[in-house]
Each structure stands twice: as C-alpha cells, then as structure tokens.
Design a protein around this motif. Structure first.
Motif, PDB file in Angstrom:
ATOM      1  N   ALA A 203       0.825  -0.993   0.079  1.00 45.08           N
ATOM      2  CA  ALA A 203      -0.378  -0.060  -0.074  1.00 45.08           C
ATOM      3  C   ALA A 203       0.854   1.610   0.245  1.00 45.08           C
ATOM      4  N   ASP A 204       1.757   1.176   1.133  1.00 43.20           N
ATOM      5  CA  ASP A 204       2.939   2.479   0.685  1.00 43.20           C
ATOM      6  C   ASP A 204       3.542   2.068  -0.501  1.00 43.20           C
ATOM      7  N   ARG A 205       3.965   1.001  -1.082  1.00 42.18           N
ATOM      8  CA  ARG A 205       4.947   1.754  -2.369  1.00 42.18           C
ATOM      9  C   ARG A 205       3.842   2.491  -3.882  1.00 42.18           C
ATOM     10  N   ARG A 206       2.661   1.851  -3.418  1.00 39.40           N
ATOM     11  CA  ARG A 206       1.489   2.041  -4.429  1.00 39.40           C
ATOM     12  C   ARG A 206       0.897   3.888  -4.474  1.00 39.40           C
ATOM     13  N   GLN A 207       1.133   4.499  -2.574  1.00 33.33           N
ATOM     14  CA  GLN A 207       0.618   5.259  -2.282  1.00 33.33           C
ATOM     15  C   GLN A 207      -0.812   5.083  -1.855  1.00 33.33           C
ATOM     16  N   LEU A 208      -1.637   4.351  -1.096  1.00 37.36           N
ATOM     17  CA  LEU A 208      -3.068   3.798  -1.165  1.00 37.36           C
ATOM     18  C   LEU A 208      -3.194   4.202  -0.022  1.00 37.36           C
ATOM     19  N   PRO A 209      -4.071   4.522   0.636  1.00 40.17           N
ATOM     20  CA  PRO A 209      -4.460   4.668   2.323  1.00 40.17           C
ATOM     21  C   PRO A 209      -4.586   3.473   2.716  1.00 40.17           C
TER      22      PRO A 209
END
Length: 265
Positions: A203-209
């Motif tokens: 999620a962090d890699r994709r910048q997703l909340p």
C-alpha cells in the motif's frame, strides 16, 4: 484495480474450520444476518470428523433461501495447517476486499459490513486496507474486554513495530493486493503478522490509503493459537519484526515492551 468506489464493493469472508462444530454457528450466524448484500463467504474445512461440514451445509441452505444476496461456498479437503488453508481461501476469493473470520470469531452487529463499506469513500481509488477495533469474547460469545492494543488513526506498515495494533479479524485487505502475498508457511503461529505488514508495505509503495473504521468491527474468540502457543508465537514475531524492521530496531522495541510491562505492573 479499476476505480470501483462508484458501485457497491464486494466482501469475501474466509472462514477456516477444523473440528469446529462448537464454534461455527456463532460465526456463520453473524455473516448470515448482515444487511449488506454483496458478500461471498468461503468456508475452507480441513476434513473435519465432527459435525462442522454438516453445520456449514445447513448454513448454506439457509443462506440460499434467505435471498440476502450472499453466496456461500464450502470445501473440505486435507491441508498443511491453518495458513495453508488460508492461502486456499485467498486464491479463491473474488471480492474487492478479503477478511479472515475463523470459527468462533464473529461480526458484532448486523450492520457491521455496512459500516465498513461506508468508509470506502467515493470518487477515489479503493483504500488498500480498511481496519477497525476488536472486542475479545468467550466461547459463548460474551464480551470479555476491548482488545488491549488499539489501532491508530494513521496506520502504516511501520506501526506494527509497536505490536500487532490491528487484529487480523479487523483487517480488510484489498483482494488484488492480498493475492500478491501468500501466507508464509515457514511461520506456524505468526504468518498473519507478516502478511499484514507485507500488504501494508505494498500500500505504501502504491501510495494507497489505509482507512480506519471508527467502530468495533470484529469479535475475537479468546484463547486462539497464538495464546495456546505463546512462547513459540513470541519467538516467531521477533523474527517477523527483524525481517521487516531490522535487528537493532526489534531489540530496542522489545526492551521497551519489557520496560512498559514493568511500569504497568
């Protein structure tokens, strides 16, 4: 994954069972009663010898008659333990989000999935994880206490340095991300901790909340595997933390855990 926030999302609930006839009814009853219609319930059994499968089949028939929009699928076959069975559920999931709700655990209110779905938001990419609070219950489903570790408002993969702040049963992962990471079968008791961290790293890699649901969204049966195998579980969690946060950080955090327990004592 395409932006699906403009339509009803679908939840896949995976329930792993083995000799679980005592505990399964509470779990399936809580899913059956959900007012939210888009639910896929996968029951993955490990060749139980008691009435587990018969109870699951009776639940499926009741669900099919209810017209609630849920689908129930049951399988019963040999597996290599809990996490192997969970991987089977992960492979078969077709919903937008996946939740592991094992026998004895249950959704606290008929509107629980409505509450979770309402936190997805509109006109945006689906959050990678929806997470909330957990209550601990006894074998009869009676409330014992709120879970000691409380989920933070702003969860990241680094948050688990302080312990598993979100109970696995209150961790709804986006299925397309979840399917990227099978449970690591080298861990017998703590693969769920490792899996949650890996999902949050993606999620962090994709910048997703990662979005907090401001409610109790799971009831967890006290005395599960990690409790029964407490020492082995702690040893595995140490290795999981070393894997993701490094040895030095893990040692420092464990020293803090010890000091914290002494001061609380």
């Amino acid at each position: 994954m395409e932006n699906k926030a403009h339509r009803q999302i679908r939840f896949t609930i995976v329930t792993i069972t083995y000799q679980a006839a005592r505990f399964l009814p509470k779990t399936v009853s809580s899913v059956l009663s959900q007012t939210y219609p888009c639910v896929e319930h996968l029951i993955v059994d490990g060749c139980s010898k008691d009435d587990t499968v018969a109870l699951a089949e009776a639940y499926k028939q009741e669900n099919d008659r209810s017209g609630n929009g849920h689908t129930v699928t049951i399988s019963s076959e040999p597996d290599r333990g809990l996490y192997d069975a969970m991987n089977k559920g992960l492979e078969r999931a077709t919903g937008d989000y996946i939740l592991f709700l094992n026998a004895g655990d249950f959704l606290p209110e008929p509107t629980t999935l409505e509450t979770v779905a309402a936190c997805v938001g509109e006109g945006e990419s689906l959050p990678a994880v929806l997470y909330g609070d957990t209550d601990i219950v006894d074998e009869k489903g009676h409330f014992l206490r709120h879970r000691r570790l409380s989920p933070p408002e702003n969860l990241t993969w680094r948050s688990f340095r302080h312990g598993m702040l979100v109970c696995h049963q209150a961790f709804y992962a986006r299925t397309d991300i979840a399917k990227m990471y099978a449970y690591d079968l080298s861990y017998r008791h703590s693969a769920d901790v490792d899996w949650c961290i890996r999902v949050m790293k993606e999620a962090d890699r994709r910048q997703l909340p990662l979005r907090r649901v401001p409610a109790v969204i799971a009831c967890f049966l006290a005395g599960g595997d990690s409790k029964q195998n407490h020492r082995d579980s702690l040893r595995e969690r140490f290795h999981v933390m070393c894997r993701h946060y490094g040895l030095l950080t893990t040692i420092i955090m464990h020293l803090w855990f010890v000091l914290r327990s002494l001061f609380k004592g």
